[in-house]
Design a protein around this motif. Sequence first.
Motif, mmCIF file in Angstrom:
data_model
loop_
_atom_site.group_PDB
_atom_site.id
_atom_site.type_symbol
_atom_site.label_atom_id
_atom_site.label_comp_id
_atom_site.label_asym_id
_atom_site.label_seq_id
_atom_site.Cartn_x
_atom_site.Cartn_y
_atom_site.Cartn_z
ATOM 1 N N PRO A 1 0.498 -1.200 -0.023
ATOM 2 C CA PRO A 1 0.124 0.272 0.215
ATOM 3 C C PRO A 1 1.024 1.620 -0.081
ATOM 4 C CG PRO A 1 -0.736 -1.542 1.359
ATOM 5 C CD PRO A 1 0.999 -2.095 0.838
ATOM 6 N N TYR A 2 0.624 2.187 -0.660
ATOM 7 C CA TYR A 2 1.515 3.729 -1.166
ATOM 8 C C TYR A 2 1.727 3.963 0.819
ATOM 9 C CZ TYR A 2 0.341 2.808 -5.794
ATOM 10 O OH TYR A 2 0.259 2.456 -7.386
ATOM 11 N N LYS A 3 0.752 3.821 1.839
ATOM 12 C CA LYS A 3 0.508 4.533 2.573
ATOM 13 C C LYS A 3 1.893 4.122 3.312
ATOM 14 C CE LYS A 3 -2.568 1.738 5.035
ATOM 15 N NZ LYS A 3 -3.470 1.487 5.579
ATOM 16 N N ASN A 4 2.415 3.146 3.069
ATOM 17 C CA ASN A 4 2.962 2.192 4.343
ATOM 18 C C ASN A 4 5.256 2.857 3.339
ATOM 19 O OD1 ASN A 4 1.235 1.082 5.483
ATOM 20 N ND2 ASN A 4 1.972 -1.045 5.193
ATOM 21 N N ILE A 5 4.501 3.032 2.353
ATOM 22 C CA ILE A 5 5.935 3.530 2.182
ATOM 23 C C ILE A 5 6.529 4.534 2.050
ATOM 24 C CG2 ILE A 5 7.429 4.398 -0.773
ATOM 25 C CD1 ILE A 5 5.668 2.712 -2.058
ATOM 26 N N ARG A 6 7.780 4.479 3.077
ATOM 27 C CA ARG A 6 8.445 5.482 3.902
ATOM 28 C C ARG A 6 9.584 6.466 3.360
ATOM 29 N NH1 ARG A 6 3.742 5.015 6.794
ATOM 30 N NH2 ARG A 6 3.618 4.392 8.618
ATOM 31 N N HIS A 7 9.549 5.769 2.395
ATOM 32 C CA HIS A 7 11.603 6.503 1.555
ATOM 33 C C HIS A 7 11.571 5.846 0.336
ATOM 34 C CE1 HIS A 7 15.325 8.605 1.798
ATOM 35 N NE2 HIS A 7 15.568 6.912 1.205
ATOM 36 N N PHE A 8 12.284 6.523 -1.081
ATOM 37 C CA PHE A 8 12.752 6.186 -1.900
ATOM 38 C C PHE A 8 13.755 6.509 -2.461
ATOM 39 C CE2 PHE A 8 8.982 8.211 -2.791
ATOM 40 C CZ PHE A 8 9.832 8.778 -4.106
ATOM 41 N N SER A 9 14.498 5.690 -3.449
ATOM 42 C CA SER A 9 15.451 7.210 -4.064
ATOM 43 C C SER A 9 15.824 6.344 -5.412
ATOM 44 C CB SER A 9 16.867 6.727 -2.861
ATOM 45 O OG SER A 9 17.193 5.332 -3.180
ATOM 46 N N VAL A 10 16.188 6.608 -6.211
ATOM 47 C CA VAL A 10 16.762 6.558 -7.694
ATOM 48 C C VAL A 10 18.454 6.346 -7.768
ATOM 49 C CG1 VAL A 10 16.588 7.043 -9.890
ATOM 50 C CG2 VAL A 10 14.691 6.765 -8.406
ATOM 51 N N GLU A 11 19.138 5.879 -8.098
ATOM 52 C CA GLU A 11 20.674 6.418 -8.343
ATOM 53 C C GLU A 11 20.787 6.439 -9.828
ATOM 54 O OE1 GLU A 11 24.590 3.979 -7.246
ATOM 55 O OE2 GLU A 11 22.637 4.254 -5.034
ATOM 56 N N ILE B 1 9.643 0.287 3.017
ATOM 57 C CA ILE B 1 9.043 -0.008 3.634
ATOM 58 C C ILE B 1 8.506 0.140 4.901
ATOM 59 C CG2 ILE B 1 6.767 -1.484 3.563
ATOM 60 C CD1 ILE B 1 7.743 -1.052 0.605
ATOM 61 N N ALA B 2 7.299 0.036 5.695
ATOM 62 C CA ALA B 2 6.931 0.387 7.134
ATOM 63 C C ALA B 2 7.354 -0.379 7.671
ATOM 64 C CB ALA B 2 5.948 1.447 7.530
ATOM 65 N N GLY B 3 8.281 -0.942 8.577
ATOM 66 C CA GLY B 3 8.295 -1.832 9.344
ATOM 67 C C GLY B 3 9.095 -3.298 8.965
ATOM 68 N N VAL B 4 10.354 -2.942 7.712
ATOM 69 C CA VAL B 4 10.877 -3.479 7.014
ATOM 70 C C VAL B 4 12.245 -2.636 7.107
ATOM 71 C CG1 VAL B 4 11.467 -4.773 5.386
ATOM 72 C CG2 VAL B 4 9.402 -4.857 5.593
ATOM 73 N N ALA B 5 13.869 -3.371 8.048
ATOM 74 C CA ALA B 5 14.821 -2.758 7.843
ATOM 75 C C ALA B 5 15.621 -2.169 7.070
ATOM 76 C CB ALA B 5 15.925 -4.124 9.087
ATOM 77 N N GLY B 6 15.738 -2.930 5.785
ATOM 78 C CA GLY B 6 16.005 -2.685 4.590
ATOM 79 C C GLY B 6 15.481 -2.419 3.176
ATOM 80 N N PRO B 7 16.262 -1.988 1.915
ATOM 81 C CA PRO B 7 14.808 -1.740 1.073
ATOM 82 C C PRO B 7 14.342 -2.266 0.658
ATOM 83 C CG PRO B 7 16.989 -0.395 0.478
ATOM 84 C CD PRO B 7 17.014 -0.615 1.091
ATOM 85 N N ILE B 8 13.689 -2.282 -0.888
ATOM 86 C CA ILE B 8 13.268 -3.194 -2.074
ATOM 87 C C ILE B 8 13.966 -2.540 -2.642
ATOM 88 C CG2 ILE B 8 12.089 -3.666 -3.475
ATOM 89 C CD1 ILE B 8 9.577 -4.091 -1.222
ATOM 90 N N GLU B 9 15.413 -3.264 -3.714
ATOM 91 C CA GLU B 9 15.809 -2.913 -4.053
ATOM 92 C C GLU B 9 16.241 -2.934 -5.807
ATOM 93 O OE1 GLU B 9 20.122 -2.901 -3.573
ATOM 94 O OE2 GLU B 9 19.538 -3.239 -1.347
ATOM 95 N N LYS B 10 15.978 -3.027 -7.171
ATOM 96 C CA LYS B 10 16.022 -3.197 -8.732
ATOM 97 C C LYS B 10 16.699 -2.293 -9.110
ATOM 98 C CE LYS B 10 11.858 -5.414 -7.644
ATOM 99 N NZ LYS B 10 11.505 -7.636 -8.055
#
Length: 126
Positions: A70-80, A95-104
């Motif tokens: 859900p979009y409300k659970n996305i806390r931060h995002f970045s593009v490199e 994502i809220a409640g998850v320590a590390g990011p999802i990476e693509k």
Amino acid sequence: MGLLDGLMGNASEMNEVQLEEELKEVIIAGEKIESGYKILRDYFVFTNKRLILVDIQGVTGSKKEFHSIPYKNIRHFSVESAGTFDLDSELKVWIAGVAGPIEKKFGKKSSNIFEVQQALANHVLK
């Protein structure tokens, strides 16, 4: 998307009709697919309610894992963006409640990473 683009990890926009067919068992009533992007076999889809990450697994690709965020659970995002020696561009989503990011990872010549970032920003920053 051409074979070479796929091998290089470049994202390509997916056809909405194809996405509706592939996600017919995942989409709920009142949910509308807005856009989708494919990287190699995996893809991610923006709907009016959530971000859906689809992880295609196995040799045949018949096994799929669906992540609904859900979009409300996305806390931060970045593009490199890619550099001279670092050939990959990356999108990271926390994502809220998850320590590390999802990476693509995206290929160096993928301009779509910024389209994906804009779609994400349009949903998260409402």
